[in-house]
Design an enzyme around this catalytic site. Structure first.
Site, mmCIF file in Angstrom:
data_model
loop_
_atom_site.group_PDB
_atom_site.id
_atom_site.type_symbol
_atom_site.label_atom_id
_atom_site.label_comp_id
_atom_site.label_asym_id
_atom_site.label_seq_id
_atom_site.Cartn_x
_atom_site.Cartn_y
_atom_site.Cartn_z
ATOM 1 N N ASN A 35 -49.615 -51.163 -14.966
ATOM 2 C CA ASN A 35 -48.768 -52.183 -15.579
ATOM 3 C C ASN A 35 -49.494 -53.513 -15.380
ATOM 4 O OD1 ASN A 35 -46.863 -54.038 -16.341
ATOM 5 N ND2 ASN A 35 -45.395 -53.543 -14.712
ATOM 6 N N LYS A 71 -48.762 -56.335 -16.496
ATOM 7 C CA LYS A 71 -47.851 -57.500 -16.478
ATOM 8 C C LYS A 71 -48.427 -58.603 -17.377
ATOM 9 C CE LYS A 71 -46.176 -55.948 -12.036
ATOM 10 N NZ LYS A 71 -45.588 -56.234 -10.744
ATOM 11 N N HIS A 110 -37.978 -52.828 -15.708
ATOM 12 C CA HIS A 110 -38.779 -53.285 -14.557
ATOM 13 C C HIS A 110 -37.983 -54.341 -13.796
ATOM 14 C CE1 HIS A 110 -41.947 -55.009 -12.128
ATOM 15 N NE2 HIS A 110 -42.631 -53.904 -12.352
ATOM 16 N N GLU A 158 -38.787 -57.040 -12.609
ATOM 17 C CA GLU A 158 -39.060 -58.420 -13.048
ATOM 18 C C GLU A 158 -38.251 -58.752 -14.304
ATOM 19 O OE1 GLU A 158 -43.279 -57.865 -12.987
ATOM 20 O OE2 GLU A 158 -43.224 -57.782 -10.795
ATOM 21 N N GLU A 216 -39.674 -48.167 -7.746
ATOM 22 C CA GLU A 216 -40.409 -49.366 -7.332
ATOM 23 C C GLU A 216 -39.520 -50.221 -6.434
ATOM 24 O OE1 GLU A 216 -43.742 -50.115 -10.388
ATOM 25 O OE2 GLU A 216 -42.017 -51.266 -11.023
ATOM 26 N N GLY A 263 -45.925 -56.404 -5.320
ATOM 27 C CA GLY A 263 -46.719 -57.633 -5.207
ATOM 28 C C GLY A 263 -46.767 -58.222 -3.815
ATOM 29 N N SER A 270 -47.374 -52.145 -4.570
ATOM 30 C CA SER A 270 -48.551 -52.310 -3.711
ATOM 31 C C SER A 270 -49.302 -51.004 -3.484
ATOM 32 C CB SER A 270 -48.162 -52.960 -2.373
ATOM 33 O OG SER A 270 -47.612 -54.241 -2.613
HETATM 34 P P1 13P Z 1 -48.002 -54.179 -7.578
HETATM 35 O O1 13P Z 1 -48.837 -52.914 -7.602
HETATM 36 O O2 13P Z 1 -48.774 -55.408 -7.924
HETATM 37 O O3 13P Z 1 -47.208 -54.289 -6.319
HETATM 38 O O4 13P Z 1 -46.932 -54.037 -8.781
HETATM 39 C C1 13P Z 1 -46.197 -52.874 -8.895
HETATM 40 C C2 13P Z 1 -45.397 -52.918 -10.149
HETATM 41 O O5 13P Z 1 -44.503 -53.734 -10.300
HETATM 42 C C3 13P Z 1 -45.755 -51.971 -11.210
HETATM 43 O O6 13P Z 1 -44.820 -51.976 -12.243
#
Ligand code: 13P
Length: 260
Positions: free
Chosen positions: A6, A8, A96, A98, A168, A174, A214
């Protein structure tokens, strides 16, 4: 085993194309056995044609990071399922954390989008996960079950390749602090049970359940070797071919050991 990136809101189009090209190149010259590892990348919308093109000869499918629940209309700034399928998209990330946090997306929104994805032959990658406060309060199971139920209520899934669920935990995204393998496994088992009740064993046993938060080359093996962890949804480590493929190598190792 599915290794999914992903991206982002990262990279511009030339950099995204170059990243896709280096993933393709890395896969074509990989020395270890990645034969049965499946790959997916989800770049920003505007990258999709360039990335699809760069991956045309690679065993990597391409997905989007979100979409609208309607086919078309006066929704400035949005992108629809028919638009995605028209450029060769196979999958779409939905719900997601976010999106839930910054755009107030609810389980009902995720549900409408999941229905729409299936109606257009897209594989929904439904994201679920608890906050640290919810985990500390002992509510992680019920929160995640509620999100799975909310997202999938009334969504017809007839075979395992029509759905992906990504666990997640929000506190792991992150932060550099991934869940412990056993912690993640526990939650994946909860999700598997929920899917079994909803769709039966034949489907639920093979729906890929991805862990996200992560995941890096150094912690991927422990996570991916858990029985109900079928891959990763990778954020920052998917932004460099080396770390993305480093995780894929760990997935390949787990698969190889399972065969022996
Ligand atoms: P990170 O791997 O940067 O923690 O992000 C995970 C994520 O949100 C994948 O959708």
């Amino acid at each position: 085993m599915l290794v999914a990136g992903n991206w982002k809101m990262n990279t511009d189009v030339p950099d995204g194309r170059a990243l896709a090209a280096s993933i393709a190149e890395g896969l074509s010259s990989a020395s270890s056995d990645l034969g049965t590892v499946e790959f997916l990348v989800c770049p920003p919308y505007v990258h999709l044609p360039a990335v699809t093109d760069a991956l045309a000869d690679a065993p990597v499918t391409v997905g989007a990071q979100d979409m609208h629940a309607e086919d078309e209309g006066a929704y400035t700034g949005d992108v629809s399922a028919p638009m995605l399928t028209s450029i060769g998209c196979d999958a779409v990330i939905l719900g997601h954390s976010e999106r839930r946090k910054y755009y107030d997306e609810t389980d009902a929104d995720v549900n409408a989008k999941a229905q729409q994805a299936r109606a257009h032959g897209l594989v929904p990658i439904v994201c679920v996960g608890e906050t640290l406060e919810q985990r500390k309060a002992g509510e992680a199971d019920t929160v995640v079950q509620g999100q799975v139920d909310g997202a999938l209520s009334g969504v017809p899934i007839d075979s395992a390749d029509e759905l992906v669920v990504a666990y997640e935990p929000i506190w792991a995204i992150g932060t550099g602090e991934s869940a412990e393998p056993e912690q993640a496994q526990e939650m994946h088992a909860v999700i598997r049970d929920d899917l079994t009740e909803r769709y039966g064993t034949a489907v639920a046993d093979d729906v890929p359940l991805l862990y996200g938060g992560s995941m890096k080359p150094h912690n991927a093996y422990g996570l991916l070797s858990q029985p109900d962890i079928d891959g990763g949804l990778i954020g920052s480590a998917s932004l460099a071919a080396e770390s993305f493929l480093g995780i894929a190598e760990k997935a390949g190792k787990v698969l190889e050991e399972a065969r022996d």
